[in-house]
Every structure is written in C-alpha cells, then in structure tokens.
Design an enzyme around this catalytic site. Structure first.
Site, PDB file in Angstrom:
ATOM      1  N   SER A 412       0.830  -1.215   0.000  1.00 12.97           N
ATOM      2  CA  SER A 412       0.000   0.000   0.000  1.00 12.97           C
ATOM      3  C   SER A 412       0.857   1.254   0.000  1.00 12.97           C
ATOM      4  O   SER A 412       0.339   2.358  -0.068  1.00 12.97           O
ATOM      5  CB  SER A 412      -0.937   0.007   1.208  1.00 12.97           C
ATOM      6  OG  SER A 412      -0.221  -0.208   2.384  1.00 12.97           O
ATOM      7  N   HIS A 433      -2.786  -2.508  -5.864  1.00 11.93           N
ATOM      8  CA  HIS A 433      -3.100  -2.136  -4.481  1.00 11.93           C
ATOM      9  C   HIS A 433      -4.604  -2.236  -4.258  1.00 11.93           C
ATOM     10  O   HIS A 433      -5.352  -1.369  -4.709  1.00 11.93           O
ATOM     11  CB  HIS A 433      -2.588  -0.723  -4.203  1.00 11.93           C
ATOM     12  CG  HIS A 433      -2.942  -0.221  -2.831  1.00 11.93           C
ATOM     13  ND1 HIS A 433      -3.180   1.112  -2.559  1.00 11.93           N
ATOM     14  CD2 HIS A 433      -3.125  -0.880  -1.666  1.00 11.93           C
ATOM     15  CE1 HIS A 433      -3.472   1.246  -1.270  1.00 11.93           C
ATOM     16  NE2 HIS A 433      -3.450   0.041  -0.718  1.00 11.93           N
ATOM     17  N   GLU A 445      -5.730   0.403  -7.214  1.00 16.35           N
ATOM     18  CA  GLU A 445      -4.647   1.253  -7.739  1.00 16.35           C
ATOM     19  C   GLU A 445      -3.657   0.340  -8.445  1.00 16.35           C
ATOM     20  O   GLU A 445      -3.115  -0.589  -7.839  1.00 16.35           O
ATOM     21  CB  GLU A 445      -3.939   1.990  -6.597  1.00 16.35           C
ATOM     22  CG  GLU A 445      -4.679   3.209  -6.085  1.00 16.35           C
ATOM     23  CD  GLU A 445      -3.877   3.956  -5.010  1.00 16.35           C
ATOM     24  OE1 GLU A 445      -3.272   3.282  -4.151  1.00 16.35           O
ATOM     25  OE2 GLU A 445      -3.844   5.197  -5.038  1.00 16.35           O
ATOM     26  N   ASN A 483      -3.259   6.850  -0.417  1.00 17.17           N
ATOM     27  CA  ASN A 483      -2.657   6.911   0.920  1.00 17.17           C
ATOM     28  C   ASN A 483      -1.753   8.130   1.085  1.00 17.17           C
ATOM     29  O   ASN A 483      -1.631   8.674   2.177  1.00 17.17           O
ATOM     30  CB  ASN A 483      -1.886   5.623   1.222  1.00 17.17           C
ATOM     31  CG  ASN A 483      -2.845   4.488   1.576  1.00 17.17           C
ATOM     32  OD1 ASN A 483      -4.026   4.743   1.851  1.00 17.17           O
ATOM     33  ND2 ASN A 483      -2.364   3.271   1.529  1.00 17.17           N
TER      34      ASN A 483
END
Ligand code: T1G
Length: 703
Positions: A412, A433, A445, A483
């Site tokens: 991640s 991801h 992702e 993130n």
C-alpha cells in the site's frame, strides 16, 4: 437516409436499426434519423409494422451524455418517443445488451418489447444525478406498477431480462436472433389483429396506487432512505408519484421540469464527471494503442492473511481458479478458515485439509509449496509490509513463475521499483493495491513501475475489470495516490485536537461533509499500531503529521477497535465508539505540556485544515505525473475512501470551491504549519484563474 439509422424491409415489416457505436447513444444525429424514418414509415401504406433495433453490442444505452450542458438540438428524445408511440401501426422493440436510460425509454414508447437472452434493461439516470427525462418515470409505472417501478428508477440498477419479463416490462425473451424474433412477433400481432397498446394510455397498473397511496409511500420512503445527501433519488421517487396523481401529459411536463433542474445541478455535474473519469482512469496516455492484455486463466496469491483471502475471493467470484500460498500450514489453515467464515462457506469442523476446502470452493486451493504457482498467469503478493520480505518473495517467484506471468505486489505504500529490482524481470512487475476488504472495495490502484511493460500493465487493467474493480493507473511514490493524500489529510488532525477540538468533533465535521467516517474512527478501525510502527521506523511525521496523542495511546496498549479502546471506547456489541474522558484528559495534558492554549474550533476550520491539504497534495501528485489526470484522483478518493459522490471527488470539488480561495486559506494556515504551503501547481492555476479541470485530457467537457 441517415448514416446512423438504417431502414430495411422484411416483406411488409420495416426493420429500423440504430448504428451509432460504441453504445448507440441517442445523440442528435440518431434522433433526427429516427424522426425522419418513422415519419416515412408512418405514411408508407406498404409497411404494416416496424421493428426497432440496435446494431453492435447493445440497443441504445441512453441519451448521449456528452451533449448535456449544451443547448438541446431538436428533435428531443421525448418528442421522438411520442412520435413512435403515436404510430398507427405496431412498433416492436428488439432489445439486446444494455438498453439503458433513454434507450429503455425509447423501448417503452414502442408497443411491444422482445429481448434477447442476457439483455439487462434499466434506468440508471439517478447515478448521473438526474432522472429518466424522456417519459420513463411516467411510462414504466404504467407498465409494471409504481411500487415495482420505484427501485428500478430510484436505485438505477439494470434488471435481468427474466425479471423484466416477470414484471411485464418486456413481452418475450427470444430464443435465437432477437430481430428475427421481433419480426415474427410483429407478424403474429398483425395476424391476430391485436389492438395497439400504448403504454401512456394504460391505467390498470396504477389504479391500485391511486386508490391507496400507502404502499407506494412506504416503498418510496424505503427507496430514498439512504441517499447520502443526493437530490436525484428523491426527485425520482417524486416523479413516479406524478404517474399516480396526474394525467400522463401533466406528469410528463412535471418530469421534464425536474429533469431540467437536476441536469444543471452541481451534483449532476459531479456525477457525470465521475462517470467519464472512471472510464478515463484506466487509459494510459503513452500505452501503444495495439497493446493486448495477456490471457489470465489461473491466478495465485502469496499470503493467506486478510488481504490475501479477500483478493483470492475476488478471483473466485470472477470464476478464475486461484492458489493461495502461505509459508506455514498453520497460517494457511487459519487463512482458509477465515475465508470459509467470512464468505459463508460451511465446511465440517475439525482439521479440514485444503483439499476439502478446494472441493467446496472449487476455485480456491491452498498450499505451503510456492512451486504450485508455476502455472499461474498472475501472482499477487499480499504479505505484510516489510521490504526485505517482499524482495525475498519476488526473488523466489522470479525463479518459479512462468515467463509470461505478471508479478504484482499488493503493497500500500512501498517502492514497487525496488521490489521489481529483486527479480530478473522488472518488466513483469507492478503494484496492484487492493483496498480492505478486498472483495468489497471497488478501487484498485495499479502501480506502474519504471520498467513495467505495456502488455503487463494492460493485463493488470484487464484483470481488474474481470474482478469488477475500478482500476486507476498510478505511479510509484510513498503511498501512491490515495494513501499519500490520506497522509496529507492527517497532517493537521492531531494539531486540531491539541488546539481545542475533540476526536468526536473532528470526525463529525467530516461525516457532515459526507465521508462515511472521520479520521479518528478510521484510525481506530484500521489500528493505531500501524501508523505507530511506521513512525517508529521512519520518523515522527512518516505517516502524516506528528501524532503525540496516538503514540501515547499506543504506549497504553490502546490500538483501537481491536483492543476495545483507541481514540474511543468500544463496548461489546455497541455500534461505533463512545468518547473517552481519559482521552480528553490526555489531550488536554499533552496540550498543556506543549504550551498550547486551547480554543473553540469551528467545523469549517476543521474541513479547511483537513481537506485543503489533501487537495494541495493532489496537485503535487499531478505535477509529478503520479496521476495522469485530476479525474483519476477523484476516482481514487470516491471509490477507495468514500469521498462524497455528490461532490465529484476532491479535485472536482476544489474547482467548485475555487482554487484561489483554497490557495489563500492554505497560505493562512501555513503561517502555523509550513507543511500546508500550497503546491506550486495549485498556486499557478489559481493565479491563472483556472481549475484542475482545465488540465483534463478526457472527453467530459459537458460538466
Ligand atoms: N453517452 C455517451 N457516451 C457513452 C454513454 C452515453 N450514454 N455510455 C457509454 N458511453 C461511452 C463511454 O464513455 C465509453 O467511451 C464507451 O461509450 C464505452 O463505454 C433522457 C437523459 C452502456 C453499460 O447512464 O453504463 O439516457 O471511453 O467503457 O463497460 O432519460 O457505458 O470508449 O471513449 O462504459 O461496456 C443513461 C451509461 C444516460 C448508461 C457499457 N444511460 N453507460 O459499459 O463500456 S442519460 C447511462 C454505461 C439518459 C434519458 C437520460 C456503460 C454501458 P470511451 P464503457 P462498457
């Protein structure tokens, strides 16, 4: 004759075919062609009946959304549909594919409807922030009943052909070719001299609701119970009510008035933006047009933990056999056991072998022998976030996997290029991801490494689609897009606590904004120890801003929901957490130790100090080419973090707020926290009076 509407004869039956790839959208050319063709066929005495069909993959899938926002060019769709309905000879719709929106409304204006097997008609306008604006809210209730029409119009989901037949929305499901079946249907209608049935003239299905509105009102309340601030679902239910209360012509007028209000609303512009952005997000500007994805027949997942189990279920749900590998039999059994518990696969208790589970799951097998992945076309590593562990796994996969295998890491935030360098085939490596829970969250992702080959990238995008995910291609940086921006949103969250806000107030400010949960409830859910470990390993600001409160809570063993206490207290069985006076005291003590004088903080300030920094981070992400388009970032945040759909995603929302205002407010807050300095791209666009949309390379110009 029109280039997008073809007319041919089959004896005394005319077959009108709309041919406007890719989805036969009912743009101006199609409407004009249809209008002219129907006028001719009406006056041609040799034509006894008409079949209306779509070429290619589907009967018209709706109005042309790219025309919205521009002045309507007559004839309008409603006008064409009324012309068809008024035809003095039978008109039979031959449906296939996804007759949606205006396409289904066009079919409702026909006198009968025949559908191919697998056809999925529907009225998804509500997902674009509008409502069926060409008579759908008045005709469908008359055809199947207002209570039955509500979930289709307010929910916007397509229905299987069998359900449509059961409801009476279609009259027949064709065994073979749908146009041939529709021609045969037309011949039967003529032979039996069946009277023409105009949906707009039917009253039988709404008579009950006219006599007693209570069932409709209960169904409408249920259908609009969870609209998350969206206006369109409520308007849809209101329009269906017009079919009960008003004569058809009046109901049509009221439907049109509601449609005009909605189509110019910010919410609809936001939702239409997301419709096109989602389709753009999987397109890679510099990928050769003829790049083909590799076939994926078998998959493998390394790691039988929560993510590995969820990812495996994605493959199983897509019908792709998947092998889960874990280092130890104990970890493997725990993982397989979790799959059976989480996904309701009942297996006999006691020591159950992986083979037993395979037999029951059919598509999932488990092993501790990594060589079992030798025949996998795609292998997804989902072990814990330690670079050395991942590099070791990829080094071993490099020696085992077949040459054409795609090697993906579910990391991640770690550096995909560094993981790729652990193999002799960096071109086959990229990131995929998934978001937890992996079999529920739509966002995927796809992290393109420096060396990732186009075919490998195309294969990952194709697999994402097969897993019914929303793929967004992103570049390599700490946290990629989602993130990384989440960290930017955290920069100020603890400072707000120290300066005077409570965890509950901060969380409520964001849920009022439209997020499903606020930052502190989210950290409690994910576990405070994750960020704590990152800050200890990489420095106090590695996971966003310094987090003295979270660090102290972790030292007290308060990791969040999993320990029953974090920022909140979690009583057994209670929904959500309750504020904890101990945490409030800890915050006050820490503030005092830091010499911070606490004060009243408004919700508006909380939103500015949490959301504006993530927009600035989004601007940096665009500037660095980590995301190709602002819409890609919007898709990440709407599908991965619950950014409110009605606002269209952070970058689209920023344009509606105005970048100059955001720039000025960030400059203000940057006096107290230099990290909030607005990004150069944000400064530049604001100075030029532009929005992020002006960077858009996509087609959705109408928003
Ligand atoms: N208008 C314009 N372009 C459209 C379009 C539409 N309605 N639907 C799809 N496209 C484009 C899409 O952008 C993409 O373009 C290509 O077609 C393939 O689409 C009066 C006012 C039909 C299920 O909401 O749900 O009717 O990227 O990649 O995955 O009441 O498209 O290739 O350049 O999605 O196979 C109501 C929207 C409109 C249906 C096919 N209709 N479309 O999915 O292909 S409003 C809808 C879809 C309306 C009336 C109101 C899906 C699909 P490009 P795709 P797909």
């Amino acid at each position: 004759m029109s280039s997008v509407v073809d007319v041919r004869r089959d004896g005394d039956i005319a077959v009108v075919t709309i041919d406007n790839p890719p989805v036969n959208a009912l743009g101006h050319a199609v409407r004009s062609g249809l209008h002219a063709a129907m006028r001719e066929l009406r006056d041609d005495a040799s034509v006894k009946a008409v079949v209306l069909a779509g070429a290619g993959r589907t009967f018209p899938a709706g109005a042309d959304i790219t025309e919205f926002g521009n002045p309507l060019q007559p004839p309008g769709l409603g006008e064409v549909i009324e012309q068809i309905e008024a035809m003095p000879k039978p008109v039979i719709a031959a449906l296939h594919g996804t007759p949606l929106g205006g396409g289904f409304e066009l079919a409702l204006g026909c006198h009968w409807r025949v559908a191919a097997k697998g056809t999925r008609p529907g009225l998804p306008e509500v997902k674009l922030g509008i409502l069926p604006g060409a008579g759908g809210t008045q005709r469908l209730p008359r055809l199947i009943g207002p209570v039955e029409a509500l979930p289709i119009i307010v929910g916007g989901e397509p229905i299987p052909a069998e359900r449509a037949l059961q409801l009476g929305a279609i009259d027949e499901i064709a065994e073979g070719d749908v146009i041939e079946a529709a021609i045969a249907f037309a011949r039967r209608v003529l032979a039996e001299k069946r009277p023409i049935v105009r949906v707009s003239e039917r009253e039988d299905k709404i008579a009950a609701a006219r006599a007693d509105r209570s069932a409709f009102e209960a169904a409408a309340a249920e259908a609009t119970a969870r609209t998350r601030g969206l206006e369109a679902p409520v308007a849809c239910a209101k329009a269906v009510g017009f079919a009960i209360d008003l004569p058809f012509a009046e109901g049509l007028k009221r439907e049109h008035a509601l449609f005009l209000d909605l189509v110019k609303s910010d919410q609809s512009k936001a939702q239409r933006h997301l419709f096109f952005a989602e389709r753009e997000a999987a397109k890679v500007a510099d990928m050769p047009k003829d790049t083909k994805p590799r076939p994926v027949v078998r998959a493998a997942v390394i790691g039988a933990g929560t993510m590995g189990g969820g990812i495996s279920m994605c493959f199983a749900n897509a019908g792709i056999p998947v092998t889960i590998v874990d280092a130890t039999e104990e970890a493997l059994q725990r993982g397989l056991g979790t799959i059976e518990k989480n996904y309701g696969i009942s297996v006999s208790r006691g020591r159950m072998s992986a083979d037993d589970l395979t037999a029951r799951m059919g598509l999932i097998s488990g092993t501790t022998d990594m060589t079992a992945v030798a025949d996998a076309d795609i292998i997804i590593e989902a072990v814990f976030e330690e670079m050395e562990v991942k590099r070791d796994i990829f080094g071993r996969l490099d020696r085992i996997a077949k040459p054409s295998a795609v090697l993906a890491t579910n990391t991640s935030y770690l550096d995909v290029n560094e993981i790729a360098r652990a193999t002799g085939r960096p071109g086959s490596v990229l990131g995929m991801h998934f978001f937890s829970p992996a079999n529920v969250m739509k966002l995927l992702e796809i992290v393109r490494g420096k060396a990732t080959e186009p075919e490998v990238l195309a294969t990952a995008i194709d697999v994402a689609r097969k897993l019914k995910k929303v793929p967004v291609v992103v570049g390599v940086c700490f946290g990629f897009v989602g993130n990384r921006m989440l960290r930017a949103r955290s920069l100020e969250s603890e400072r707000l606590l120290l300066e005077g806000a409570s965890p509950a107030q901060v969380d409520r400010a964001l849920t009022d904004f439209g997020f499903p949960m606020g930052p502190f409830a989210m950290i409690d859910l994910a576990g405070l120890d994750i960020g704590w470990r990152i800050r200890k390993a990489m420095g106090p600001t590695a996971d966003g801003g310094p987090a003295p409160i979270a660090d102290q809570l972790c030292e007290m063993g308060r990791f969040g929901q999993k320990t029953g206490r974090g920022f909140y207290i979690y009583e057994k069985g209670a929904r959500g957490g309750t504020p904890d006076p101990e945490v409030a005291a800890l915050i006050e003590r820490t503030a005092a130790d830091m010499g911070i004088v606490r004060r009243e903080i408004s919700d508006e300030e909380i939103v500015e100090r949490l959301i504006y920094p993530m927009i600035s981070e989004g601007a940096k992400i665009l500037d660095e080419g980590i995301a190709q388009r602002p819409g890609d970032i919007d898709i990440v945040w709407v599908n991965g973090y619950g950014f409110p759909v009605r606002l269209g995603g952070p970058m689209h929302w920023a344009d509606t707020v105005g970048l100059a205002h955001i720039r000025d407010r960030l400059r203000h807050w940057a006096q107290f926290n230099p990290a909030l300095q607005p990004a150069p791209l944000l400064e530049r666009l604001a100075d030029e009076g532009r929005g992020f949309a002006s960077l858009r390379t996509g087609r959705d110009k109408a928003a």
